[in-house]
Design an enzyme around this catalytic site. Structure first.
Site, PDB file in Angstrom:
ATOM      1  CD  GLU A   1       0.573  -8.933  -5.254  1.00 48.32           C
ATOM      2  OE1 GLU A   1      -0.262  -9.782  -5.493  1.00 48.32           O
ATOM      3  OE2 GLU A   1       0.873  -8.072  -4.131  1.00 48.32           O
TER       4      GLU A   1
ATOM      5  CG  HIS B   1       2.434  -0.893   1.523  1.00 48.35           C
ATOM      6  ND1 HIS B   1       3.585  -2.406   0.966  1.00 48.35           N
ATOM      7  CD2 HIS B   1       1.634  -2.091   2.178  1.00 48.35           C
ATOM      8  CE1 HIS B   1       4.107  -3.269   2.268  1.00 48.35           C
ATOM      9  NE2 HIS B   1       2.732  -3.457   2.929  1.00 48.35           N
TER      10      HIS B   1
ATOM     11  CD  GLU C   1       5.108  -2.757   5.865  1.00 46.21           C
ATOM     12  OE1 GLU C   1       5.179  -3.403   5.260  1.00 46.21           O
ATOM     13  OE2 GLU C   1       4.219  -3.183   6.006  1.00 46.21           O
TER      14      GLU C   1
ATOM     15  CB  VAL D   1      -8.430  -2.424  -1.035  1.00 43.85           C
ATOM     16  CG1 VAL D   1      -8.980  -3.323  -2.240  1.00 43.85           C
ATOM     17  CG2 VAL D   1      -7.356  -2.799  -0.433  1.00 43.85           C
TER      18      VAL D   1
ATOM     19  CG  HIS E   1      -1.433  -1.124   5.660  1.00 42.35           C
ATOM     20  ND1 HIS E   1      -0.330  -1.333   6.856  1.00 42.35           N
ATOM     21  CD2 HIS E   1      -0.538  -1.976   4.256  1.00 42.35           C
ATOM     22  CE1 HIS E   1       0.886  -2.037   6.021  1.00 42.35           C
ATOM     23  NE2 HIS E   1       0.186  -2.790   5.046  1.00 42.35           N
TER      24      HIS E   1
END
Length: 337
Positions: A163, A220, A251, A279, A283
């Site tokens: 990203e 994450h 993941e 944040v 999740h």
């Protein structure tokens, strides 16, 4: 052409750091799509927020308390803070909002503005709360329309991942509209960044480190090479004697099973769960602290541990925010080089 070269130079440095094993993306390594300022129904791959409209969570705090920073009196200098985003209103204000506030206090000569990369989150907030946060294109076009000359972009990404790379490429498409453009580094970029994040999270949780409690951070995770930052953090914690600290991902690797196995190999009675994310969004509230059978909380409870979930994002930690402030300073300094 000179301006575009400056942006591409930042990209080349980013890629170099990624290849050196120093990188990844902010709270997730997801990409988002969507047109400028539109409330599109685009879905972000592996998004950190639930996609189903029927599952909208209205109990996440008062959205009106959050400053979405899309004012138009920008002036010559803008500091655009780009985040993946979250529809959890309180967490957004206490994490992303706090980072933006610290940047505004540190750099009064720059107008601080906000943009999110995940249009699915933008859509959720607009539909539920009637508030529209700029996506990347909308934020960039706002800067162009306001005649900004010097644009500094500070992502709140965790690492140099997919990203982040796409963000740099997207911003590069607008570079000719400004006199100077610079992009700050993500949270975990240099070796010093890793040491400072380690210090921040261990001091934050020191009261729980009693030898009978396993302190587990949930990131994450991504299938990309940048996922190695999680194992790097785990290795650093172990090397520095933080034997009761464990890092896993939702993941990718290390997985929940990996973390559980390490905890079970010790003599622990209790488990602390906390997100290794900017944040505390979907999740953290569901995959980590939810009551579902496959959540981290339930998994550890079923294994016989007393579990406490700390629902706070890294953006709530002042020491973490200071790293972003210093990365923004480096970007600002580069404007004059």
């Amino acid at each position: 052409m000179k301006k575009l070269t400056a942006v591409l130079l930042v990209l080349s440095v980013t890629v170099a750091m990624l290849l050196a094993g120093c990188g990844s993306n902010a709270s997730n390594d997801n990409q988002s799509a969507g047109s400028a300022g539109s409330a599109s129904s685009t879905t972000a791959t592996g998004s950190g927020e639930a996609a189903a409209d029927d599952d909208e969570n209205y109990d996440t705090g008062n959205a009106s308390l959050d400053n979405i920073r899309n004012q138009d009196d920008i002036g010559d200098n803008e500091l655009l803070v780009l985040s993946f985003g979250t529809s959890y209103n309180d967490s957004r204000r206490l994490t992303i909002g706090a980072i933006e506030d610290d940047l505004e206090n540190a750099y009064p000569d720059f107008s601080v503005r906000r943009g999110f990369t995940a249009n699915i989150i933008i859509d959720h907030i607009q539909k539920r709360d009637g508030i529209l946060i700029d996506d990347v294109d909308a934020a960039m076009n706002r800067a162009v329309d306001n005649g900004v000359k010097n644009l500094v972009i500070q992502p709140t990404h965790l690492m140099n991942g997919l990203e982040y790379d796409e963000l740099v490429e997207q911003v590069g498409q607008y570079s000719d509209a400004f006199e100077k453009v610079a992009i700050g580094e993500p949270l975990l970029t240099s070796e010093d960044d890793f040491k400072r994040v380690e210090k921040a999270i261990t001091e934050w949780t020191a009261e729980y480190d009693d030898g009978e409690t396993a302190i587990c951070f949930m990131g994450h995770g991504t299938e990309a090479e940048s996922n190695e930052v999680y194992q790097k953090m785990q290795d650093l914690l172990a090397a520095d004697g933080y034997d009761n600290y464990y890092v896993g991902t939702v993941e990718a690797e290390p997985s929940l099973d990996d973390v559980l196995a390490k905890v079970q190999a010790g003599n622990y009675k209790r488990v602390i769960l906390e997100p290794l994310m900017v944040v505390a969004g979907d999740h953290a509230n569901n995959d980590m602290a939810g009551d579902e059978e496959d959540s981290w909380k339930t998994t550890f409870e079923n294994a016989g541990y007393e579990v406490t979930c700390l629902l706070r994002g890294l953006g709530e930690n002042e020491a973490i925010r200071q790293i972003y402030v210093e990365h923004a300073q480096a970007a600002i300094d580069s404007l004059n080089q």
